[in-house]
Design a protein around this motif. Sequence first.
Motif, mmCIF file in Angstrom:
data_model
loop_
_atom_site.group_PDB
_atom_site.id
_atom_site.type_symbol
_atom_site.label_atom_id
_atom_site.label_comp_id
_atom_site.label_asym_id
_atom_site.label_seq_id
_atom_site.Cartn_x
_atom_site.Cartn_y
_atom_site.Cartn_z
ATOM 1 N N TYR A 293 0.835 -1.203 0.000
ATOM 2 C CA TYR A 293 0.000 0.000 0.000
ATOM 3 C C TYR A 293 0.869 1.251 0.000
ATOM 4 O O TYR A 293 0.612 2.214 -0.739
ATOM 5 N N ARG A 294 1.908 1.252 0.863
ATOM 6 C CA ARG A 294 2.767 2.432 0.950
ATOM 7 C C ARG A 294 3.460 2.703 -0.377
ATOM 8 O O ARG A 294 3.641 3.852 -0.784
ATOM 9 N N SER A 295 3.836 1.630 -1.070
ATOM 10 C CA SER A 295 4.468 1.794 -2.386
ATOM 11 C C SER A 295 3.498 2.424 -3.378
ATOM 12 O O SER A 295 3.857 3.335 -4.131
ATOM 13 N N LEU A 296 2.252 1.936 -3.355
ATOM 14 C CA LEU A 296 1.237 2.494 -4.256
ATOM 15 C C LEU A 296 0.968 3.957 -3.914
ATOM 16 O O LEU A 296 0.885 4.806 -4.820
ATOM 17 N N PHE A 297 0.850 4.264 -2.634
ATOM 18 C CA PHE A 297 0.575 5.643 -2.229
ATOM 19 C C PHE A 297 1.723 6.573 -2.608
ATOM 20 O O PHE A 297 1.492 7.730 -2.981
ATOM 21 N N ARG A 298 2.971 6.077 -2.515
ATOM 22 C CA ARG A 298 4.123 6.907 -2.933
ATOM 23 C C ARG A 298 4.025 7.238 -4.414
ATOM 24 O O ARG A 298 4.314 8.361 -4.836
ATOM 25 N N TRP A 299 3.611 6.241 -5.198
ATOM 26 C CA TRP A 299 3.500 6.499 -6.641
ATOM 27 C C TRP A 299 2.403 7.532 -6.901
ATOM 28 O O TRP A 299 2.575 8.430 -7.732
ATOM 29 N N ILE A 300 1.297 7.425 -6.188
ATOM 30 C CA ILE A 300 0.200 8.380 -6.378
ATOM 31 C C ILE A 300 0.654 9.792 -6.058
ATOM 32 O O ILE A 300 0.364 10.743 -6.795
ATOM 33 N N VAL A 301 1.371 9.942 -4.973
ATOM 34 C CA VAL A 301 1.741 11.274 -4.495
ATOM 35 C C VAL A 301 2.949 11.851 -5.236
ATOM 36 O O VAL A 301 2.972 13.039 -5.592
ATOM 37 N N SER A 302 3.958 11.000 -5.496
ATOM 38 C CA SER A 302 5.210 11.528 -6.061
ATOM 39 C C SER A 302 5.622 10.911 -7.389
ATOM 40 O O SER A 302 6.575 11.371 -8.015
ATOM 41 N N GLY A 303 4.942 9.843 -7.818
ATOM 42 C CA GLY A 303 5.313 9.201 -9.073
ATOM 43 C C GLY A 303 6.451 8.210 -8.947
ATOM 44 O O GLY A 303 6.909 7.660 -9.953
ATOM 45 N N GLU A 304 6.934 7.931 -7.735
ATOM 46 C CA GLU A 304 8.044 6.994 -7.527
ATOM 47 C C GLU A 304 7.550 5.556 -7.558
ATOM 48 O O GLU A 304 6.482 5.244 -7.036
ATOM 49 N N THR A 305 8.335 4.686 -8.158
ATOM 50 C CA THR A 305 8.012 3.259 -8.191
ATOM 51 C C THR A 305 9.150 2.454 -7.585
ATOM 52 O O THR A 305 10.282 2.924 -7.501
ATOM 53 N N ASP A 306 8.823 1.226 -7.151
ATOM 54 C CA ASP A 306 9.847 0.313 -6.635
ATOM 55 C C ASP A 306 9.380 -1.106 -6.898
ATOM 56 O O ASP A 306 8.394 -1.327 -7.615
#
Length: 533
Positions: A195-208
């Motif tokens: 979830y945290r990874s998905l939320f990071r992408w939503i907010v900043s566009g970062e992926t992992d």
Amino acid sequence: MDALTAISTRRTSQSEPADERQVPNAAGGYGFALGTDARIHRFLTLGTDGGTYYTGERDLTEANAEVVLRAARDRGEWLVEQVVAVSTAGRAPRQNPAIFALAAASALGDDTGRAAALAALPAVCRTGTHLFLFAAYIEQFRGWGRGLRRAVARWYTDRDVADVAYQVVKYRQRGGWSHRDLLRLSHPAGVGESYRSLFRWIVSGETDGLTPQLVMAFGLAQTTTDVGTWVRLIEQHHISWEMLPDAALSEPKVWRALIEKGMPQTALIRQLPRLTRLGVLTGATRAMVTAQLANPYQLRRSRVHPVNVLVAQRTYAAGRSVRGESEWEPVRQVVDALDAAFYAAFGAVEPAGKRTLVALDVSGSMGWPSSGLPISCREASAALALVTMATEPDVDVVGFTADRDRQWYGGTGLTELAISPRQRLDDAIRTVSNLTFGATDCALPMTWATQQGREYDTMIVVTDNETWAGPIHPHQALREYRERVVPGARLVVVGMTATEISISDPLDSGSLDISGFDSAVPSLIADFSRRDI
């Protein structure tokens, strides 16, 4: 002439009240005021978009909003129950009224009402678009307190992470709101790394390495120009058409892949003109599409409202968009499938087996758009008549409007209609649309049936309730019919606009008031006709 003969409690001009419970309608006549429960239901199922022939959109909206806000304050928990029932059953062609009422209840109700509204958020706001609309409405009533933040956070965290990813890339923004905005306001916590990874992408566009595969596929779809890659992403990751760039949506191979993978029912119906223009609806693909369109299970699961099918059928069969921006050559099999889809959207209805009259108000005011949609109240009423004819074995259908020259002298302006569900839907509706229209006299079906000695167990009057042009009120004419022809005759009034008036007497147990027509209406009418309710 004896002036006393003009005084009567049995026959009263519609321009005057016949009962102390009656109030003026917007056309200058009188009718019965609806109670709060009925007004709320009309608002939730019909909305106020476009106003009515007599009442502008703003005035109609303000009048309905006053009732909704009062219910939110005084009966918040009850209001939420109504919202959830209408929304989850797909009983309205648009979600806006239900979401507005939910937002009002979450802001204005007591503690119990507010808690119920926030708890119902996932059931009513099922998509990202719904959530954006709720966020816009809620700011009209309140700020972002702790309870609201937690409710919005739970909208994300109580779902499976794959479902959240699907919502995020399919419904990205609406009305100035985005998922980034809502996450920054709600601050969801206590979730796993995915979830945290998905939320990071939503907010900043970062992926992992934990970013959902659908998100990665969405990113690739946006950057590639290769048709084969788009097709592969659809096949492997179930990318929807909303996740694809504009360039992909002009490729027939892309649409064939989307159809084969399984497009949602609503999306498929909306995209039929584009699919036709691109030449996709041929051979096996056409067979697949037509089979899905009329599939009762798919229609029910997708909560497809019959009015939306009707609009789609009318638009598609016309071969031209409502605004005239595009044209296409309708595919006959698709038109037939949409016909079948309209009837299938109502599900199975057990016939009442009663002698039935369906009376369609075809006066000038019924030419107004229904709920702001590109179809008139008159056209929608004709469609409901066809459904009744397809269900009941003994049905007559008439269209009525007061004779312009003789309206004060009993001129009927009533026409028996030769329409049939065996006709194509758009052809049958066109028959009603071409009738001459005049003033509104909703007593005409009853007076005509009395004069003709026509025996009906149930009369169904489909109208906007703005009656004004007759020498006798509808409920008085119904009483005369019962006295002279069929003692136990029942009346169903189907209101096509969200006004506060009905022609039916609320104290008459033999009369039923219904708003609009959704998938439940034919069964409700049949149950009432056979006296099961």
